[in-house]
Scaffold this motif. Structure first.
Motif, short mmCIF file in Angstrom:
data_model
loop_
_atom_site.label_atom_id
_atom_site.label_comp_id
_atom_site.label_asym_id
_atom_site.label_seq_id
_atom_site.Cartn_x
_atom_site.Cartn_y
_atom_site.Cartn_z
N GLU A 136 43.75 6.85 0.78
CA GLU A 136 42.64 5.99 1.19
C GLU A 136 42.76 4.58 0.60
OE1 GLU A 136 38.11 6.94 2.35
OE2 GLU A 136 38.92 7.93 0.59
N MET A 137 43.24 4.50 -0.62
CA MET A 137 43.43 3.17 -1.23
C MET A 137 44.52 2.39 -0.50
SD MET A 137 42.02 1.48 -3.52
CE MET A 137 42.29 -0.23 -3.84
N ALA A 138 45.57 3.07 -0.06
CA ALA A 138 46.61 2.40 0.73
C ALA A 138 46.03 1.92 2.06
CB ALA A 138 47.78 3.34 0.96
N GLN A 139 45.14 2.70 2.66
CA GLN A 139 44.50 2.27 3.90
C GLN A 139 43.63 1.04 3.67
OE1 GLN A 139 42.51 5.90 4.97
NE2 GLN A 139 44.23 6.63 6.20
N PHE A 140 42.87 1.03 2.58
CA PHE A 140 42.05 -0.13 2.26
C PHE A 140 42.92 -1.37 2.02
CE2 PHE A 140 38.38 2.56 0.31
CZ PHE A 140 37.98 2.92 1.59
N ALA A 141 44.02 -1.18 1.31
CA ALA A 141 44.94 -2.30 1.04
C ALA A 141 45.52 -2.83 2.35
CB ALA A 141 46.04 -1.87 0.08
N MET A 142 45.83 -1.92 3.27
CA MET A 142 46.37 -2.34 4.57
C MET A 142 45.34 -3.11 5.38
SD MET A 142 49.00 -2.39 6.36
CE MET A 142 49.57 -2.58 8.00
N VAL A 143 44.10 -2.67 5.35
CA VAL A 143 43.03 -3.39 6.06
C VAL A 143 42.90 -4.80 5.49
CG1 VAL A 143 40.53 -3.49 6.46
CG2 VAL A 143 41.77 -1.35 6.81
N ALA A 144 42.87 -4.92 4.18
CA ALA A 144 42.77 -6.25 3.57
C ALA A 144 43.98 -7.10 3.93
CB ALA A 144 42.65 -6.11 2.05
N TYR A 145 45.15 -6.48 3.96
CA TYR A 145 46.40 -7.18 4.27
C TYR A 145 46.37 -7.79 5.67
CZ TYR A 145 51.47 -7.72 4.88
OH TYR A 145 52.71 -8.20 5.12
N TYR A 146 45.99 -6.99 6.67
CA TYR A 146 46.06 -7.56 8.02
C TYR A 146 44.81 -8.35 8.40
CZ TYR A 146 43.55 -3.53 10.13
OH TYR A 146 42.64 -2.58 10.47
N MET A 147 43.65 -8.05 7.80
CA MET A 147 42.46 -8.84 8.13
C MET A 147 42.52 -10.24 7.51
SD MET A 147 40.68 -7.10 10.21
CE MET A 147 39.19 -8.05 10.30
N LEU A 148 43.02 -10.32 6.29
CA LEU A 148 43.11 -11.62 5.63
C LEU A 148 44.40 -12.36 5.98
CD1 LEU A 148 41.68 -10.66 2.13
CD2 LEU A 148 40.50 -11.83 3.99
N GLY A 149 45.41 -11.62 6.43
CA GLY A 149 46.68 -12.25 6.81
C GLY A 149 46.74 -12.68 8.26
N GLY A 150 45.82 -12.18 9.08
CA GLY A 150 45.81 -12.52 10.51
C GLY A 150 45.66 -14.00 10.80
N PRO A 151 44.71 -14.69 10.16
CA PRO A 151 44.58 -16.14 10.41
C PRO A 151 45.85 -16.91 10.06
CG PRO A 151 42.63 -15.30 9.32
CD PRO A 151 43.62 -14.19 9.33
N TYR A 152 46.53 -16.49 9.00
CA TYR A 152 47.80 -17.13 8.61
C TYR A 152 48.85 -16.92 9.69
CZ TYR A 152 52.00 -18.06 5.82
OH TYR A 152 53.20 -18.53 5.36
N ALA A 153 48.89 -15.71 10.25
CA ALA A 153 49.85 -15.43 11.33
C ALA A 153 49.56 -16.29 12.56
CB ALA A 153 49.81 -13.95 11.70
N ILE A 154 48.30 -16.46 12.90
CA ILE A 154 47.92 -17.34 14.03
C ILE A 154 48.36 -18.77 13.72
CG2 ILE A 154 45.96 -18.37 15.24
CD1 ILE A 154 46.38 -15.61 16.22
N GLN A 155 48.08 -19.23 12.52
CA GLN A 155 48.41 -20.60 12.13
C GLN A 155 49.91 -20.85 12.19
OE1 GLN A 155 47.68 -21.42 7.99
NE2 GLN A 155 47.41 -23.60 8.37
N MET A 156 50.70 -19.90 11.76
CA MET A 156 52.16 -20.04 11.74
C MET A 156 52.80 -19.76 13.10
SD MET A 156 53.10 -21.00 8.75
CE MET A 156 51.63 -21.94 8.40
N GLY A 157 52.00 -19.28 14.07
CA GLY A 157 52.54 -18.96 15.38
C GLY A 157 53.42 -17.72 15.37
#
Length: 180
Positions: free
Chosen positions: A64-85
């Motif tokens: 469950e902690m790995a799942q939480f870490a993954m959620v934080a990873y893609y939710m907070l990293g998504g805007p960066y991915a959009i910005q970088m194209g």
């Protein structure tokens, strides 16, 4: 030549948009670069899960902690991915278009993203409020509190929404031949 009220409004609007884009891009860049290292957190959690299952008693919290870490990873990293194209896009015709035509298309389709993110944000805020108000816990045997990950989800959606608006402003600027 004196500036008219319309010219001052245009200058103020141009300053506001360029300032908005630079601030949002800077925030999402820094958050994205920081969250990028979250992959190592997930690796450490999953490595501990493997080690503890093999040599000790299995840990209740690792999956469950790995799942939480993954959620934080893609939710907070998504805007960066959009910005970088670097996000995934269905590129059947898009790659052959001119930059000008891409900007028109992106300026139109970003409204679908903004609408989707608005609906998502509405639900995420409601869910986070519920989790905080009632001290919601997971149904697993570990039973962690749910409010931290739900608040991170809300923050990630807000950052994505701000980045989508920033991308819209950049597309409008590209259409008019302006570099932000």
């Amino acid at each position: 030549m004196p500036r008219t009220a319309d010219t001052r409004k245009e200058l103020w609007l141009t300053w506001f948009i360029s300032h908005y884009v630079s601030v949002v891009d800077a925030i999402n860049y820094r958050v994205g670069r920081l969250v990028m290292y979250g992959i190592f957190v997930m690796i450490a959690i999953l490595a501990w899960a493997s080690i503890s299952k093999t040599f000790f008693l299995p840990s209740l919290w690792t999956l469950e902690m790995a799942q939480f870490a993954m959620v934080a990873y893609y939710m907070l990293g998504g805007p960066y991915a959009i910005q970088m194209g670097s996000h995934v896009r269905m590129d059947l015709f898009y790659h052959a278009w001119s930059d000008h035509r891409k900007a028109y298309f992106d300026a139109f389709t970003v409204f679908f993203l903004i609408f989707f993110l608005g609906v998502l944000l509405y639900g995420a805020i409601d869910s986070a409020q519920y989790a905080v108000e009632y001290n919601e816990r997971s149904y697993s045997s570990w039973r962690p509190y749910m409010w931290p990950i739900k608040i991170i989800t809300v923050i990630g959606i807000v950052l994505m929404l701000l980045q989508a608006i920033s991308e819209f402003f950049k597309d409008i600027a590209r259409i008019h031949g302006i570099t932000l």
